[in-house]
Scaffold this motif. Structure first.
Motif, PDB file in Angstrom:
ATOM      1  N   GLY A  53       0.800  -1.211   0.000  1.00 22.99           N
ATOM      2  CA  GLY A  53       0.000   0.000   0.000  1.00 22.99           C
ATOM      3  C   GLY A  53       0.835   1.264   0.000  1.00 22.99           C
ATOM      4  N   TRP A  59       1.129   0.265  -3.837  1.00 24.56           N
ATOM      5  CA  TRP A  59      -0.254   0.411  -4.323  1.00 24.56           C
ATOM      6  C   TRP A  59      -0.585  -0.709  -5.305  1.00 24.56           C
ATOM      7  N   LYS A  62      -1.109  -3.860  -3.425  1.00 29.94           N
ATOM      8  CA  LYS A  62      -2.378  -3.876  -2.699  1.00 29.94           C
ATOM      9  C   LYS A  62      -3.564  -4.115  -3.623  1.00 29.94           C
ATOM     10  N   THR A  63      -3.547  -3.448  -4.786  1.00 33.18           N
ATOM     11  CA  THR A  63      -4.691  -3.524  -5.704  1.00 33.18           C
ATOM     12  C   THR A  63      -4.567  -4.659  -6.709  1.00 33.18           C
ATOM     13  N   HIS A  78       1.071   8.588  -5.406  1.00 35.20           N
ATOM     14  CA  HIS A  78       1.465   7.352  -4.723  1.00 35.20           C
ATOM     15  C   HIS A  78       2.979   7.186  -4.617  1.00 35.20           C
TER      16      HIS A  78
END
Length: 202
Positions: A53, A59, A62-63, A78
């Protein structure tokens, strides 16, 4: 390791990138650790880490969604700066998750010093390479687990024969030695096997 080098080379060949970084996931700590690089960073490998994250890499982890940035990646909301990484000054950034059958394994990033528009083919290719790298890592871990299991079975067999122990008791002895000596079970097994080989040769 050789296969990992090949994947990095493939990633940079397809995207014509100036850099390729691979971060691997430490599942217990939920952190991503810089583990491989196209450009030499011997003093930074295994020392730079991100939480899942955190930053662009975190990021994507996480996604599990690829992210392509054409220019001024260092201004992306980010982005996280690591002053020791020259790549932090690069313009373009393409990041994709590394996946195996169980889920996230890490993240692969390719970067360009100058602005670069990433085509759909480049994004799809890096995403596919992420899956190939994930499969290679999974196979390597399985091979390592198999080798460790063989060591354990051999060490237990030696203790069972030498001390007339049951298999559970032999394993308990190995585990206790591991805890008391603060060594891995693999290290204890290798020591038992080595000592047995020495005694056999005398």
């Amino acid at each position: 390791r050789t296969e990992g080098c090949g994947r990095r080379q493939a990633a940079t060949d397809v995207t014509q990138a100036d850099s390729c970084l691979i971060y691997l996931l430490d599942k217990e700590k939920k952190t991503l650790i810089l583990s491989a690089s196209k450009n030499p960073h011997p003093n930074l490998l295994q020392k730079i880490s991100l939480k899942v994250g955190e930053g662009i890499t975190g990021w994507v982890a996480k996604t599990k969604i690829p992210l392509a940035i054409t220019k001024t990646a260092y201004q992306h909301p980010h982005f996280k700066l690591f002053r020791k990484l020259p790549e932090d000054k690069f313009e373009a950034f393409l990041s994709a998750p590394i996946m195996d059958r169980t889920g996230l394994v890490g993240v692969i990033n390719v970067q360009h010093e100058k602005p670069h528009h990433h085509t759909d083919t480049e994004v799809r290719t890096l995403t596919a390479l992420g899956k190939l790298v994930g499969a290679a890592i999974e196979n390597a871990l399985l091979s390592e687990q198999l080798a460790s299991r063989k060591l354990l079975d051999r060490a237990k067999g030696i203790l069972m024969q030498q001390r007339n122990l049951s298999e559970p008791k032999a394993y308990e002895l190995i585990r206790n030695q591991s805890m008391n000596r603060r060594k891995s079970i693999k290290d204890i097994c290798e020591a038992i096997i080595m000592l047995d080989n020495l005694n056999s040769s005398i």
